[in-house]
Design a protein around this motif. Structure first.
Motif, PDB file in Angstrom:
ATOM      1  N   LEU A  98      47.060  25.999  35.130  1.00 36.76           N
ATOM      2  CA  LEU A  98      45.778  26.717  35.089  1.00 36.76           C
ATOM      3  C   LEU A  98      44.711  25.890  34.372  1.00 36.76           C
ATOM      4  CD1 LEU A  98      47.513  28.918  36.172  1.00 36.76           C
ATOM      5  CD2 LEU A  98      46.662  30.467  34.433  1.00 36.76           C
ATOM      6  N   ARG A  99      43.463  26.079  34.786  1.00 37.62           N
ATOM      7  CA  ARG A  99      42.358  25.339  34.168  1.00 37.62           C
ATOM      8  C   ARG A  99      42.123  25.810  32.745  1.00 37.62           C
ATOM      9  NH1 ARG A  99      39.284  22.933  38.376  1.00 37.62           N
ATOM     10  NH2 ARG A  99      39.690  24.036  40.321  1.00 37.62           N
ATOM     11  N   LYS A 100      41.809  24.851  31.888  1.00 41.32           N
ATOM     12  CA  LYS A 100      41.513  25.173  30.498  1.00 41.32           C
ATOM     13  C   LYS A 100      40.210  25.966  30.414  1.00 41.32           C
ATOM     14  CE  LYS A 100      41.110  22.600  26.297  1.00 41.32           C
ATOM     15  NZ  LYS A 100      40.838  21.240  25.838  1.00 41.32           N
ATOM     16  N   GLU A 101      39.256  25.621  31.288  1.00 42.30           N
ATOM     17  CA  GLU A 101      37.926  26.232  31.175  1.00 42.30           C
ATOM     18  C   GLU A 101      37.826  27.582  31.894  1.00 42.30           C
ATOM     19  OE1 GLU A 101      38.790  23.563  32.834  1.00 42.30           O
ATOM     20  OE2 GLU A 101      37.627  23.255  34.671  1.00 42.30           O
ATOM     21  N   ALA A 102      38.931  28.041  32.520  1.00 40.49           N
ATOM     22  CA  ALA A 102      38.868  29.339  33.211  1.00 40.49           C
ATOM     23  C   ALA A 102      38.766  30.458  32.181  1.00 40.49           C
ATOM     24  CB  ALA A 102      40.101  29.519  34.088  1.00 40.49           C
ATOM     25  N   MET A 103      37.744  31.286  32.314  1.00 41.90           N
ATOM     26  CA  MET A 103      37.445  32.267  31.277  1.00 41.90           C
ATOM     27  C   MET A 103      37.016  33.589  31.893  1.00 41.90           C
ATOM     28  SD  MET A 103      34.899  31.400  28.194  1.00 41.90           S
ATOM     29  CE  MET A 103      35.371  29.756  27.752  1.00 41.90           C
ATOM     30  N   TRP A 104      37.330  34.685  31.216  1.00 41.75           N
ATOM     31  CA  TRP A 104      36.817  35.987  31.617  1.00 41.75           C
ATOM     32  C   TRP A 104      35.394  36.131  31.070  1.00 41.75           C
ATOM     33  CZ3 TRP A 104      39.469  38.893  35.004  1.00 41.75           C
ATOM     34  CH2 TRP A 104      40.847  38.684  35.132  1.00 41.75           C
ATOM     35  N   SER A 105      34.642  37.049  31.629  1.00 36.92           N
ATOM     36  CA  SER A 105      33.242  37.180  31.215  1.00 36.92           C
ATOM     37  C   SER A 105      33.107  37.671  29.772  1.00 36.92           C
ATOM     38  CB  SER A 105      32.491  38.109  32.173  1.00 36.92           C
ATOM     39  OG  SER A 105      33.175  39.335  32.310  1.00 36.92           O
ATOM     40  N   ASN A 106      34.186  38.200  29.170  1.00 40.24           N
ATOM     41  CA  ASN A 106      34.090  38.605  27.767  1.00 40.24           C
ATOM     42  C   ASN A 106      34.533  37.484  26.831  1.00 40.24           C
ATOM     43  OD1 ASN A 106      36.814  38.520  28.114  1.00 40.24           O
ATOM     44  ND2 ASN A 106      37.222  40.597  27.365  1.00 40.24           N
ATOM     45  N   GLY A 107      34.829  36.308  27.396  1.00 39.62           N
ATOM     46  CA  GLY A 107      35.187  35.164  26.561  1.00 39.62           C
ATOM     47  C   GLY A 107      36.678  34.894  26.459  1.00 39.62           C
ATOM     48  N   ASP A 108      37.519  35.848  26.887  1.00 38.30           N
ATOM     49  CA  ASP A 108      38.968  35.622  26.869  1.00 38.30           C
ATOM     50  C   ASP A 108      39.333  34.515  27.864  1.00 38.30           C
ATOM     51  OD1 ASP A 108      39.060  37.747  25.204  1.00 38.30           O
ATOM     52  OD2 ASP A 108      40.031  39.136  26.607  1.00 38.30           O
ATOM     53  N   PRO A 109      40.328  33.686  27.530  1.00 33.78           N
ATOM     54  CA  PRO A 109      40.777  32.715  28.526  1.00 33.78           C
ATOM     55  C   PRO A 109      41.570  33.426  29.627  1.00 33.78           C
ATOM     56  CG  PRO A 109      42.150  32.604  26.558  1.00 33.78           C
ATOM     57  CD  PRO A 109      41.053  33.589  26.255  1.00 33.78           C
ATOM     58  N   VAL A 110      41.539  32.872  30.851  1.00 33.86           N
ATOM     59  CA  VAL A 110      42.367  33.407  31.935  1.00 33.86           C
ATOM     60  C   VAL A 110      43.736  32.751  31.788  1.00 33.86           C
ATOM     61  CG1 VAL A 110      42.628  33.675  34.413  1.00 33.86           C
ATOM     62  CG2 VAL A 110      40.343  33.624  33.411  1.00 33.86           C
ATOM     63  N   THR A 111      44.767  33.559  31.544  1.00 34.18           N
ATOM     64  CA  THR A 111      46.083  32.988  31.255  1.00 34.18           C
ATOM     65  C   THR A 111      47.076  33.268  32.381  1.00 34.18           C
ATOM     66  OG1 THR A 111      46.864  34.999  30.206  1.00 34.18           O
ATOM     67  CG2 THR A 111      45.725  33.409  28.786  1.00 34.18           C
ATOM     68  N   ALA A 112      48.190  32.546  32.299  1.00 41.44           N
ATOM     69  CA  ALA A 112      49.281  32.781  33.251  1.00 41.44           C
ATOM     70  C   ALA A 112      49.756  34.223  33.138  1.00 41.44           C
ATOM     71  CB  ALA A 112      50.425  31.810  32.972  1.00 41.44           C
ATOM     72  N   GLY A 113      49.725  34.767  31.918  1.00 41.52           N
ATOM     73  CA  GLY A 113      50.142  36.153  31.696  1.00 41.52           C
ATOM     74  C   GLY A 113      49.273  37.131  32.481  1.00 41.52           C
ATOM     75  N   ASP A 114      47.974  36.832  32.612  1.00 42.81           N
ATOM     76  CA  ASP A 114      47.086  37.705  33.395  1.00 42.81           C
ATOM     77  C   ASP A 114      47.570  37.800  34.839  1.00 42.81           C
ATOM     78  OD1 ASP A 114      45.303  38.298  31.326  1.00 42.81           O
ATOM     79  OD2 ASP A 114      44.132  36.476  31.677  1.00 42.81           O
ATOM     80  N   PHE A 115      48.005  36.653  35.371  1.00 42.60           N
ATOM     81  CA  PHE A 115      48.455  36.652  36.771  1.00 42.60           C
ATOM     82  C   PHE A 115      49.793  37.376  36.908  1.00 42.60           C
ATOM     83  CE2 PHE A 115      45.170  33.473  37.185  1.00 42.60           C
ATOM     84  CZ  PHE A 115      44.640  33.796  38.417  1.00 42.60           C
ATOM     85  N   VAL A 116      50.698  37.170  35.948  1.00 41.41           N
ATOM     86  CA  VAL A 116      51.982  37.872  36.002  1.00 41.41           C
ATOM     87  C   VAL A 116      51.711  39.378  35.979  1.00 41.41           C
ATOM     88  CG1 VAL A 116      54.145  38.319  34.797  1.00 41.41           C
ATOM     89  CG2 VAL A 116      53.249  35.983  34.933  1.00 41.41           C
ATOM     90  N   PHE A 117      50.816  39.793  35.066  1.00 38.49           N
ATOM     91  CA  PHE A 117      50.459  41.215  34.975  1.00 38.49           C
ATOM     92  C   PHE A 117      49.886  41.723  36.298  1.00 38.49           C
ATOM     93  CE2 PHE A 117      47.135  44.398  34.210  1.00 38.49           C
ATOM     94  CZ  PHE A 117      47.885  45.404  33.639  1.00 38.49           C
TER      95      PHE A 117
END
Lengths: 528, 306
Positions: free
Chosen positions: A89-108
């Protein structure tokens, strides 16, 4: 004719009067209707896809030509057996509230899609994931799904069987992530503008059904610098004629359909603003192969032979469709040129003679059994005209056809429940650009979509061996064999391929027609 | 009068109950369900969905549950517009429909009564013929023709007004829909007033007034009171219909009203949304019928409710 300049001046004044809005660039985007939900896991149509692809970004995404390109994932690798995909996953991938987009988000998100409690209607598309079907049918626990976060930036997806189209599938809206913390906090209300968290180019600002959906630029998006429109407004417009008038008045700058009965006017007046392009969709009629005489391949071939597809595409559909002699549309990925119906090269008279001979062999024709056919279609002027034309084309074969019309829901309920019918209209639009996404329609285990109840073990075997084949060239050859078999058996009559019909304002730059008709707002810009 | 209103309100409860019950079972008779799409679902997925929305329960249980939540004022979730509850959908759309419908009704009544009176007072003269001509046109040309024509003339050719859109209720945006909606009503009202007024003008009381040498204006006011009676009884159901929105107007002008939900809800088999609109329309019809009866008593002293 129309006073374009005057209207533009009027619009400019109106915009200037709004003040602050004048400095903002806004894209006014017409849509075929309201999204049924903004929850990516509960949607299935292109209306939601168009909006969600602006709001969220999956592991992979589409470029302006609708080719699948890396999204949140910057790269991935596939194990030798084709079963394990490891995404970085990209380091710079981010949610609009500032949280990083993580592998856990996709698993969820994948677990949420397949959890039966979600009631995701398009969950089947990702049955490719290991245990997905068992989870979705309540036979296995959600955490047995083949999706694992190795660390925050490494995601491992395991498949049930190898599937060369898996990456293409991930680009579908069901592969989009949702913001875990928000979903856990507010449940299904995460779709409300006040709760919405984006990881795409735009953030949800407001949504009033039947009015508009407003999305504003997401400053935290990884490529925010290249996003040119500050705002995009989606207007649900179900009446195509009204949409055309609003386009002419400059109130909307894009719409992806036109009233077919006004094509002459559109072609003459809108010129370059109207774009026709091939689209990955097939318009066909299915035979009820459980019922005589449609269980006889000769009868099916005869009926398929004599249909003048050029007439249907040009005269009935006003040239917005392309005559089809195969099930898989041209221009699809991983395939090359599709196979074609055997009788295509024959002249109309030869086709009619051949059809008569086939019917005679099957026991129908002058002096033999009479043949009456019921043609079923769902409510639409064009489906009706197509059915009338087909009935007319079958007349020389001494076939008497009756038309039966019902509304969309009743029509598909009958097909799904394998009710009694002779021949019925259907259509399929690709979810992803791969021939498997069309050929699986005729697999005998595809209970939901194989309306014809076509069952040919040889066909099924070819489809299975194609699924196991890793080499794309060899796989394409196997799939073509399957299509040849399909066209010989002709359980459906492919009639036409859909075309995309676009209205695009000259004030918009960066628009590229493509076979999936997907156009992310972030690739569009105000024309210089 | 108060006793009359009270009795009528009490009688409305069983009426509503019957309507809700009939509608609930009728819509379930239609083939297919809310989750039948052009691309059908895997049976397992369909089962998941039916469970999530409680459609797997026996019908009488669903009916019972629906009645219970209805009494609590809960109209349930929409099956098709999934991000909103039926209450939210109707709650947001109703003000829009009521505004457009109310303005159209007011406009139609004003112009209709004026035109009808002019025609009646000038019976068989050019003004009368003109009004009848316009009225016939207004009734016979359907809204789905008038609305696009208005859009083309005022939105595209003259470019005075927006072709469509709600624009948060901007005055410019509601002019055309109100005109399109008011036109047939204006025509109907004008014809009714003309017919009723011609009859009243020939009646004995009016003849007596004339004989007493009263002015034309005074006579007209008295005659209109009598002529309004049929119009009032027409306006009750008409108001209920106009205020709950118009599918055609809303689709053509792109307005976020509630008119489309009854038809769309039925076509989509969105059971809860159909039920919600049925309740809404039923309440409006009952309320306006009551209102008409009250108005009748006020206008016509011969009608006594007590």
């Amino acid at each position: 004719m129309l006073n374009w300049r005057g209207m533009c001046a009027g619009l400019a004044i109106a915009l200037a009067m709004i003040g602050s809005a004048a400095s903002q660039s806004i894209f006014h985007r017409g849509a075929a209707g309201d999204p049924e939900s903004l929850d990516p896991h509960k949607t299935s149509t292109v209306v939601e896809s168009d909006i969600l692809l602006d709001l969220l970004e999956g592991l992979v995404t589409y470029n302006a030509k609708a080719e699948v390109v890396p999204g949140v994932a910057e790269s991935w690798s596939v194990s030798a057996d084709g079963l394990v995909y490891t995404f970085r996953l990209r380091k710079e991938a981010m949610w609009s509230n500032g949280d990083p987009v993580t592998a856990g988000d996709f698993v969820f998100s994948f677990r949420r899609l397949l959890d039966p409690a979600t009631g995701a209607k398009y969950a089947t598309i990702l049955y490719t994931l290991k245990n997905a079907e068992a989870v979705n049918k309540g036979r296995a626990a959600v955490d047995t799904l083949g999706a694992r976060a190795v660390d925050d930036r490494t995601l491992e997806l395991t498949l049930e069987t190898a599937a060369p189209y898996f990456i293409a599938q991930l680009a579908h809206q069901t592969g989009l992530p949702v913001h875990r913390a928000t979903v856990e906090r507010v449940g299904k209300d995460f779709v409300k503008p006040e709760n919405w968290v984006s990881n795409g180019a735009y953030m949800l600002k407001s949504f009033v059904p039947n009015d508009k959906l407003v999305a504003v630029k997401n400053p935290k998006y990884r490529q925010a610098a290249s996003v040119r429109f500050d705002q995009v407004i989606f207007y649900p417009l179900e009446d195509r004629s009204a949409a055309l008038r609003r386009f002419q008045a400059g109130e909307i700058q894009y719409y992806n359909d036109v009233p077919t009965d006004q094509l002459k006017f559109i072609r003459a007046n809108l010129k370059d603003s109207f774009r026709l392009a091939p689209y990955l969709g097939t318009y066909y009629f299915v035979f009820n192969t459980r019922k005589a005489p449609f269980n006889d391949a000769r009868v099916r071939e005869a009926l398929a032979l004599v249909i003048d597809r050029e007439f249907l595409a040009e005269d009935i559909w006003g040239g917005t469709m392309i005559p089809a002699y195969s099930l898989v549309p041209p221009g699809i990925g991983n395939y090359g040129a599709p196979a074609e119906m055997a009788g295509k090269a024959l002249s109309p008279i030869e086709r009619e003679d051949r059809a008569k001979a086939l019917l005679k062999e099957a026991g129908y024709g002058p002096g033999l059994k009479p043949l009456t056919i019921e043609i079923r279609y769902n409510t639409s002027e064009n489906h009706k005209a197509t059915s009338v034309a087909m009935a007319d084309m079958w007349k020389p074969l001494n076939i008497e056809a009756r038309l039966v019309n019902s509304d969309l829901k009743s029509h598909y309920a009958l097909l799904r429940e394998k009710g009694d019918f002779d021949i019925a209209r259907a259509g399929w639009i690709a979810d992803y650009s791969d021939p498997q996404n069309f050929l699986f329609l005729a697999q005998s285990d595809n209970k939901g979509l194989n309306y014809a109840s076509y069952a040919n073990p040889a066909y099924d075997a070819l489809m299975q061996s194609a699924a196991k084949e890793q080499d794309l060239g060899r796989r394409a050859a196997i799939l073509r064999q399957a299509e040849v078999l399909f066209l010989k058996d002709m359980p459906f009559i492919p009639l036409m391929f859909y075309g995309s019909k676009t209205l695009i304002s000259p004030k918009i730059a960066g628009f590229e027609s493509n076979v999936l008709d997907r156009h992310l707002t972030r690739f569009l810009a105000p024309a210089p | 009068m108060i006793g009359f209103v009270g009795r009528r309100l009490l009688a409305a409860v069983p009426t509503l109950f019957v309507i809700v019950t009939l509608a609930f079972f009728l819509i379930r008779l239609a083939p297919g369900g809310p989750f039948d799409l052009e691309r059908p679902l895997d049976p397992a997925v369909m089962d998941n969905l039916r469970k999530v929305y409680g459609l797997d329960l026996p019908l009488w249980q669903q009916y019972w549950a629906y009645l219970g939540s209805l009494l609590r004022g809960d109209l349930g979730p929409s099956f098709v517009i999934k991000d909103f509850s039926v209450r939210e959908i109707l709650g947001r759309g109703l003000p829009v429909s009521m505004l457009i419908g109310g303005l159209a009704l007011a406009l139609a009544t004003l112009i209709g009564v004026a035109l009808g009176s002019i025609a009646a007072l000038n019976q068989r003269r050019p003004a009368d013929v003109a009004v009848i001509g316009i009225a016939t046109l207004g009734i016979t040309v359907p809204t789905f023709v008038v609305a696009p024509l208005l859009q083309i003339v005022f939105g595209l050719w003259l470019a005075w007004l927006p072709v469509g859109g709600w624009n948060d209720g901007a005055v410019r945006s509601i002019v055309l829909p109100v005109m399109a909606l008011a036109l047939p009503q204006t025509a109907i009202i004008a014809r009714m007033i003309r017919a009723a007024l011609i009859e009243t003008l020939a009646s004995n009381p009016v003849r007596t007034m004339r004989a007493q040498g009263l002015g034309r204006g005074v006579i007209l006011i008295h005659a209109l009171r009598g002529a309004l009676l049929p119009v009032v009884s027409y306006l009750g159901p008409a108001a209920a219909q106009l205020l709950t929105g118009s599918l055609v107007i809303e689709q053509i002008f792109g307005l976020p009203g509630v008119g489309r939900y009854f038809v769309e809800g039925a076509l989509n088999r969105d059971y809860t949304l159909v039920m919600g609109t049925v309740v809404l329309i039923a309440v409006f019809v009952l309320a306006f019928n009551l209102l008409v009866d009250i108005l009748y008593a006020i206008i016509d002293p011969r009608v006594r409710h007590d």
